[in-house]
Scaffold this motif. Structure first.
Motif, PDB file in Angstrom:
ATOM      1  N   HIS A  10       0.839  -1.209   0.000  1.00  0.00           N
ATOM      2  CA  HIS A  10       0.000   0.000   0.000  1.00  0.00           C
ATOM      3  C   HIS A  10       0.874   1.260   0.000  1.00  0.00           C
ATOM      4  N   ALA A  11       1.945   1.226   0.778  1.00  0.00           N
ATOM      5  CA  ALA A  11       2.854   2.370   0.846  1.00  0.00           C
ATOM      6  C   ALA A  11       3.470   2.647  -0.527  1.00  0.00           C
ATOM      7  N   LYS A  12       3.847   1.585  -1.232  1.00  0.00           N
ATOM      8  CA  LYS A  12       4.423   1.752  -2.571  1.00  0.00           C
ATOM      9  C   LYS A  12       3.414   2.393  -3.526  1.00  0.00           C
ATOM     10  N   GLU A  13       2.154   1.977  -3.420  1.00  0.00           N
ATOM     11  CA  GLU A  13       1.104   2.553  -4.268  1.00  0.00           C
ATOM     12  C   GLU A  13       0.929   4.040  -3.973  1.00  0.00           C
ATOM     13  N   PHE A  14       0.959   4.403  -2.691  1.00  0.00           N
ATOM     14  CA  PHE A  14       0.815   5.815  -2.313  1.00  0.00           C
ATOM     15  C   PHE A  14       1.983   6.635  -2.862  1.00  0.00           C
ATOM     16  N   LEU A  15       3.201   6.116  -2.690  1.00  0.00           N
ATOM     17  CA  LEU A  15       4.383   6.831  -3.184  1.00  0.00           C
ATOM     18  C   LEU A  15       4.345   6.974  -4.699  1.00  0.00           C
ATOM     19  N   ASP A  16       3.903   5.914  -5.365  1.00  0.00           N
ATOM     20  CA  ASP A  16       3.821   5.926  -6.822  1.00  0.00           C
ATOM     21  C   ASP A  16       2.818   6.978  -7.307  1.00  0.00           C
ATOM     22  N   ASP A  17       1.804   7.271  -6.477  1.00  0.00           N
ATOM     23  CA  ASP A  17       0.803   8.281  -6.822  1.00  0.00           C
ATOM     24  C   ASP A  17       1.208   9.679  -6.367  1.00  0.00           C
ATOM     25  N   GLY A  18       2.392   9.802  -5.774  1.00  0.00           N
ATOM     26  CA  GLY A  18       2.894  11.118  -5.404  1.00  0.00           C
ATOM     27  C   GLY A  18       2.640  11.542  -3.975  1.00  0.00           C
ATOM     28  N   TYR A  19       2.112  10.639  -3.133  1.00  0.00           N
ATOM     29  CA  TYR A  19       1.851  10.979  -1.736  1.00  0.00           C
ATOM     30  C   TYR A  19       3.079  10.717  -0.872  1.00  0.00           C
ATOM     31  N   LYS A  20       3.210  11.497   0.191  1.00  0.00           N
ATOM     32  CA  LYS A  20       4.164  11.133   1.238  1.00  0.00           C
ATOM     33  C   LYS A  20       3.522  10.026   2.069  1.00  0.00           C
ATOM     34  N   ALA A  76      11.775   1.005   5.106  1.00  0.00           N
ATOM     35  CA  ALA A  76      12.561   1.953   4.310  1.00  0.00           C
ATOM     36  C   ALA A  76      13.318   1.235   3.199  1.00  0.00           C
ATOM     37  N   GLU A  77      13.826   0.052   3.512  1.00  0.00           N
ATOM     38  CA  GLU A  77      14.560  -0.739   2.520  1.00  0.00           C
ATOM     39  C   GLU A  77      13.631  -1.218   1.409  1.00  0.00           C
ATOM     40  N   GLU A  78      12.399  -1.604   1.786  1.00  0.00           N
ATOM     41  CA  GLU A  78      11.447  -2.143   0.811  1.00  0.00           C
ATOM     42  C   GLU A  78      10.990  -1.081  -0.200  1.00  0.00           C
ATOM     43  N   ILE A  79      10.891   0.178   0.247  1.00  0.00           N
ATOM     44  CA  ILE A  79      10.327   1.210  -0.638  1.00  0.00           C
ATOM     45  C   ILE A  79      11.394   2.180  -1.183  1.00  0.00           C
TER      46      ILE A  79
END
Length: 219
Positions: A112-122, A148-151
């Motif tokens: 989910h975190a990766k999806e948020f980052l990919d969409d431009g969210y912190k 942190a390592e995963e993303i």
């Protein structure tokens, strides 16, 4: 009545509201014309069908420019709106975890975190410690380090893990907001690679079949 009290915070003095005797004048083509009596500067603005605007009141003498003040106000409002939109885009999404979050749940949350980052969210990762869990803050640090390592391919740590009361948090910022066109381009590239791989597999299978046909069964 003090006219300054009626002006908005971003308003500038214009035309006959400019009471100082002399001004340094810039014309509508951004040419510096020198120091003018204010009445003469105003006359020039009126002859051009434009406004005399005090753009630098702290200078001595103040700097005034001949311009279309209505158009200027519109452009300033548009810029402020765009800035607010950009700020709204960089919103923050929170991912909540526990010190004992199992591997499966952890991977779901990271996805989910990766999806948020990919969409431009912190992304704000948070871990709340309850009761005796406060004795195992090191587990929280390990979770944060692993997250942190995963993303790391999509964002960088903006605020490293720190404790606030019973909660540990870390904030990750995206490297770059990918537009819809960028994502479509990536998907198109992935599809090309996939099709190419399938084509190579078919070619290899055909070559294997041909080779098997050429082999003499009696050998």
């Amino acid at each position: 009545m003090d006219m300054r009290r009626n002006r908005g915070k971003d308003d500038l003095r214009t035309n006959r509201r400019i009471r100082i005797p002399e001004v340094r004048l810039i014309d509508e083509n951004n040419e510096q014309l020198g120091v003018f009596i204010t009445r003469e500067a105003l006359r020039r603005a009126e002859e051009s069908g434009l406004d005399l605007v005090e753009i630098s009141p702290q200078a001595r003498p103040p700097v005034c420019k001949i311009m279309d003040y209505g158009k200027y106000k519109y452009e300033q409002s548009k810029k402020q709106h765009e800035q607010r939109m950009r700020q709204a885009i960089v919103a923050t999404k929170e991912i909540k975890m526990r010190p004992a979050t199992d591997d499966h749940d952890f991977e779901v949350k990271v996805r989910h975190a990766k999806e948020f980052l990919d969409d431009g969210y912190k992304v704000k990762f948070s871990i709340r410690f309850r009761g005796r869990e406060m004795a195992h803050i090191d587990l929280g640090h390990e979770r944060m380090k692993r997250a942190a390592e995963e993303i790391k391919a999509l964002g960088e740590v903006e605020y490293y893990p720190k404790m606030e009361g019973r909660q540990m948090f870390m904030i990750v910022a995206p490297f770059k907001r990918r537009t819809k066109a960028d994502k479509q381009h990536v998907k198109a590239d992935e599809k090309k690679v996939s099709n190419k791989s399938k084509k190579v597999e078919k070619t290899d299978d055909k070559a294997t079949d041909d080779k098997a046909t050429d082999v003499n069964p009696s050998e």
